[in-house]
Design a protein around this motif. Structure first.
Motif, PDB file in Angstrom:
ATOM      1  N   ASP A 473       0.854  -1.212  -0.060  1.00 20.86           N
ATOM      2  CA  ASP A 473      -0.053   0.004  -0.049  1.00 20.86           C
ATOM      3  C   ASP A 473       0.852   1.231   0.008  1.00 20.86           C
ATOM      4  OD1 ASP A 473       1.060  -0.290   2.443  1.00 20.86           O
ATOM      5  OD2 ASP A 473      -0.874   0.512   3.522  1.00 20.86           O
ATOM      6  N   ILE A 474       2.270   0.968  -0.136  1.00 21.27           N
ATOM      7  CA  ILE A 474       3.018   2.205  -0.140  1.00 21.27           C
ATOM      8  C   ILE A 474       3.712   2.633  -1.430  1.00 21.27           C
ATOM      9  CG2 ILE A 474       5.426   3.169   0.812  1.00 21.27           C
ATOM     10  CD1 ILE A 474       4.627   1.912   3.324  1.00 21.27           C
ATOM     11  N   LYS A 475       3.629   3.701  -2.001  1.00 21.15           N
ATOM     12  CA  LYS A 475       3.856   3.945  -3.295  1.00 21.15           C
ATOM     13  C   LYS A 475       5.305   4.893  -3.458  1.00 21.15           C
ATOM     14  CE  LYS A 475       1.292   7.847  -4.967  1.00 21.15           C
ATOM     15  NZ  LYS A 475       0.139   8.223  -5.935  1.00 21.15           N
ATOM     16  N   MET A 476       5.458   5.403  -2.319  1.00 17.67           N
ATOM     17  CA  MET A 476       6.748   6.471  -2.104  1.00 17.67           C
ATOM     18  C   MET A 476       7.318   6.416  -0.663  1.00 17.67           C
ATOM     19  SD  MET A 476       8.748   9.581  -1.597  1.00 17.67           S
ATOM     20  CE  MET A 476       7.352  10.607  -1.202  1.00 17.67           C
ATOM     21  N   VAL A 477       8.691   6.247  -0.745  1.00 18.58           N
ATOM     22  CA  VAL A 477       9.344   6.401   0.690  1.00 18.58           C
ATOM     23  C   VAL A 477      10.472   7.415   0.555  1.00 18.58           C
ATOM     24  CG1 VAL A 477      10.757   5.181   2.539  1.00 18.58           C
ATOM     25  CG2 VAL A 477       8.414   4.006   1.359  1.00 18.58           C
ATOM     26  N   PHE A 490       7.414   3.306  -5.885  1.00 14.74           N
ATOM     27  CA  PHE A 490       6.902   1.615  -6.296  1.00 14.74           C
ATOM     28  C   PHE A 490       5.734   1.642  -7.089  1.00 14.74           C
ATOM     29  CE2 PHE A 490       8.454   1.931  -1.993  1.00 14.74           C
ATOM     30  CZ  PHE A 490       9.448   1.033  -1.893  1.00 14.74           C
TER      31      PHE A 490
END
Lengths: 490, 57
Positions: A473-477, A490
Motif C-alpha cells: 500500500d506504499i508508493k513512495m518512501v 513503487f
C-alpha cells in the motif's frame, strides 16, 4: 553492601508463558553473545517443555540448540529446568533414564539443573540430586508456593531442611501462580533461610499475572534474597516474570549491588522488541493488582493458558455463562484434592473435574483415569490428604489400592528400549526416542531444520527499509538520516 | 575512593549511557505501527536525526 544475583529466564519461562514455548533457536542465538556479556549469575536456557516443542513443532534439534548456546555463551553458567520425573512429557521415568538425561545435558554444556515436583514431594526427585552430585552438576530445588491452609512457613521450612540433607546448592522459592503477598513472603523467607542454616543459597521468583510480583521482588531484595529470576522487558509481566532492567533499578533504589550491565540489558530488550514484531508474537503486559480479582483467583488458581482454553471450550459449547460456576467449583475441587500446586498436570486434573462436576450437575460422576491414579498416589503425595469422602466417590467401582510411585524407579528401562528400538546414533537420540512417539520422531527427522550460526548485525535502519518495501500500500518512501538520503517509488 | 570505585560500590559500574545506536529496533517497530495503523495518505515521521516520508496509494 548487600548484593543480589540475577538469573535470566528469557529463553525458558518467558516463551513458555507468552509465546506457547515457540522461541526459535535462531532467535536465541542472535542475542546469546549479548546475554553472555550482561552479567547474569546464571541463564536458564531450556526445559523439558522446550525440548518437546523444539522436536514436535519447530523441528529443531534441542541438543544442538544447547551446544550452540554454550558456544555463544562461554562465560555464564547455564541452567536446565526439569519437571520432576517427567523430564519431558507426562510419564514418570525410572532412575536409569534420569541419570542418562543428566549426563547428556552435562555433555551439552549445562552446569546447573533446577528440579521441581508439582506436589513438592521430594521423594520423587531425590534421585536427581544424588546423580547431579555424582556427576559434578550443581543443583537447585524449586519449592512451589501455594495459597492454602497447609502451605505454612513450617511446611516450607521442613522441606528446606530436607533439601539441605540432600545437598542441594540452592533452594528456590517460587510462586508459579502469582498469589504470594509481599508481607507473607517476608515471613516465608525468614523462616526458610533459618532452616537452611547457611548451607544452601536462597532464590525467589514469582509470575506477574496478579500484579504482585514487583512488590514481592522488592520485598525479597530487602530480606536479603541471594538471587532472583527475571526476563527481558518485552517478554516480561502478564503470565511471565518481572523485567531484568526494572528489577535492576529497584535493587539500586534499595541500595543493593547488582552485577548487571544496563546497556547490555537495553540491547537485549531492543532485540526482543524487534523479534516479537517480525515473528508476530505478543509482548508481555503489566497487570495492576486488584484485591477483588485476586481473592477470586487465589481460590481456584487456574493458570492463564488453561483459562483461555476453558473459555474457548465453554464458548464453543454455548456454556460460557457457566464459567463463574466452574471456577467456584475448581476452588472446591482443589481443596478436596489436597491443594496441589496449579501447574501441569495438576491444574488440568482440577480444571477438567470442575467442568465435569458443573456440566453433569452431579459431582464426580465422571472421573478421568488420571484423577483416579492421582488419588491412589501415583503422582506422589499432596500437601494435604485427599478428602476421604471424595476419594471414595472417585474410586467407587474400581481399583482402590494405593500406588507407590517409587516402586518402578529402580527397574532398568534403557536396555529394553535399546533392544526393542535400537541401535541409536547417540544417547541423545535414544532419549528423544523415549520421550516422543515413533511418528513424532519420523516427522522430526524428515523436517529437521539446519540451524545456522549467523552473527547478529544490528542495523535497525536497514530493517526499517526492508519492512517498508514489503508493503504493497506504499508508493513512495523518502528517508533522510545524517548524510544518507533515499527516495524509492513503487 | 575514586568516583569510578564509588559507582561500582553502588552497583552503578557498567554502561550507564544507554544504547550506542541512536535509531533502535523499538523505534522501528513504533514507526511501522504508526504507518500501518494510520489512515492518512501521506505521513511524515521524525525520530532523532531520522526524517521519513511515506506516501500510500
Amino acid at each position: 553492601m548487600k548484593e543480589v544475583g540475577f538469573e535470566d529466564e528469557t529463553f525458558r519461562t518467558a516463551p513458555q508463558s507468552l509465546w506457547a514455548t515457540r522461541m526459535k533457536t535462531e532467535t536465541m542465538l542472535g542475542i546469546a553473545p549479548a546475554m553472555d556479556e550482561a552479567g547474569f549469575a546464571k541463564i536458564c536456557v531450556t526445559s523439558g517443555a522446550a525440548f518437546e516443542t523444539a522436536v514436535k513443532y519447530l523441528f529443531e534439534d534441542p541438543w544442538e540448540r544447547l551446544r550452540l548456546l554454550r558456544r555463544l555463551m562461554p562465560k555464564t553458567p547455564l541452567n536446565f529446568f526439569i519437571r520432576s520425573r517427567n523430564l519431558m512429557g507426562w510419564q514418570l521415568y525410572p532412575n536409569d533414564v534420569v541419570e542418562l538425561f543428566l549426563k547428556c545435558i552435562q555433555r551439552s554444556g549445562i552446569e546447573w539443573v533446577e528440579v521441581f515436583d508439582g506436589l513438592n514431594d521430594l521423594s520423587i526427585i531425590t534421585w536427581h540430586f544424588q546423580v547431579a552430585k555424582k556427576l559434578g552438576l550443581r543443583s537447585t530445588c524449586l519449592l512451589s508456593y501455594n495459597e492454602s491452609p497447609v502451605h505454612t512457613d513450617d511446611y516450607f521450612a521442613d522441606k528446606a531442611r530436607e533439601l539441605v540433607r540432600l545437598g542441594v546448592d540452592v533452594v528456590n522459592l517460587s510462586d508459579p501462580c502469582g498469589v504470594l503477598l509481599p508481607e507473607r513472603l517476608r515471613s516465608l523467607i525468614q523462616t526458610v533461610r533459618g532452616a537452611l542454616e547457611g548451607k544452601a543459597k536462597l532464590a525467589f521468583f514469582a509470575h506477574s499475572n496478579t500484579g504482585l510480583s514487583d512488590d514481592c521482588y522488592n520485598e525479597a531484595m530487602q530480606c536479603g534474597i541471594d538471587s532472583l529470576k527475571t526476563v527481558t522487558l518485552p517478554l516480561a509481566y502478564g503470565y511471565s516474570l518481572p523485567a531484568s532492567i526494572d528489577m535492576l533499578h529497584r535493587a539500586r533504589q534499595n541500595g543493593i549491588r547488582v552485577k548487571l550491565h544496563e546497556r547490555r540489558l537495553m540491547e537485549i530488550d531492543d532485540y526482543f522488541y524487534w523479534k516479537a514484531y517480525v515473528e508476530k508474537k505478543p509482548l508481555g503486559k503489566r497487570v495492576t493488582f486488584d484485591p477483588v480479582e485476586y481473592k477470586k483467583f487465589a481460590a481456584h488458581q487456574i493458570p492463564g493458558g488453561m483459562m483461555s482454553n476453558l473459555e474457548n471450550q465453554l464458548s464453543e459449547l454455548g456454556l460460557i455463562h457457566k464459567l463463574p460456576q466452574v471456577l467456584e467449583e475448581a476452588a472446591v475441587v482443589r481443596q478436596e484434592l489436597g491443594y496441589p500446586i496449579m501447574v501441569t498436570p495438576f491444574s488440568q486434573l482440577v480444571g477438567v473435574q470442575a467442568v465435569f462436576n458443573v456440566m453433569e450437575g452431579e459431582r464426580y460422576r465422571t472421573v478421568p483415569q488420571e484423577l483416579r491414579l492421582y488419588v491412589r498416589g501415583a503422582y506422589g503425595k499432596p500437601a494435604a490428604p485427599v478428602d476421604p469422602n471424595v476419594m471414595d466417590r472417585i474410586l467407587s467401582g474400581g481399583d482402590k489400592e494405593p500406588i507407590d510411585p517409587s516402586e518402578g524407579f529402580e527397574v532398568p528401562f534403557l536396555d529394553k528400549v535399546r533392544a526393542e528400538q535400537g541401535p541409536f546414533n547417540s544417547d541423545e537420540d535414544l532419549l528423544l526416542s523415549i520421550f516422543n512417539t515413533r511418528e513424532t520422531m519420523e516427522q522430526f527427522y524428515q523436517n529437521k531444520k539446519t540451524i545456522e550460526l549467523r552473527p547478529l548485525v544490528r542495523r535497525p535502519l536497514n530493517a526499517l527499509i526492508r519492512e517498508l518495501v514489503k508493503r504493497r500500500d506504499i508508493k513512495m518512501v523518502n528517508i533522510q538520516k545524517g548524510s544518507l538520503k533515499i527516495e524509492q517509488r513503487f | 575512593m575514586c568516583a569510578k570505585d564509588a559507582r561500582e560500590e553502588q552497583g552503578l559500574d557498567r554502561d550507564e549511557s544507554g544504547l550506542t545506536y541512536d535509531l533502535t529496533y523499538k523505534d522501528v517497530v513504533d514507526i511501522l505501527e504508526v504507518i500501518d495503523h494510520s489512515t492518512c495518505r501521506e505521513l511524515h515521521v521524525e525520530s532523532g536525526d531520522l526524517k521519513l516520508t511515506v506516501v500510500k496509494r
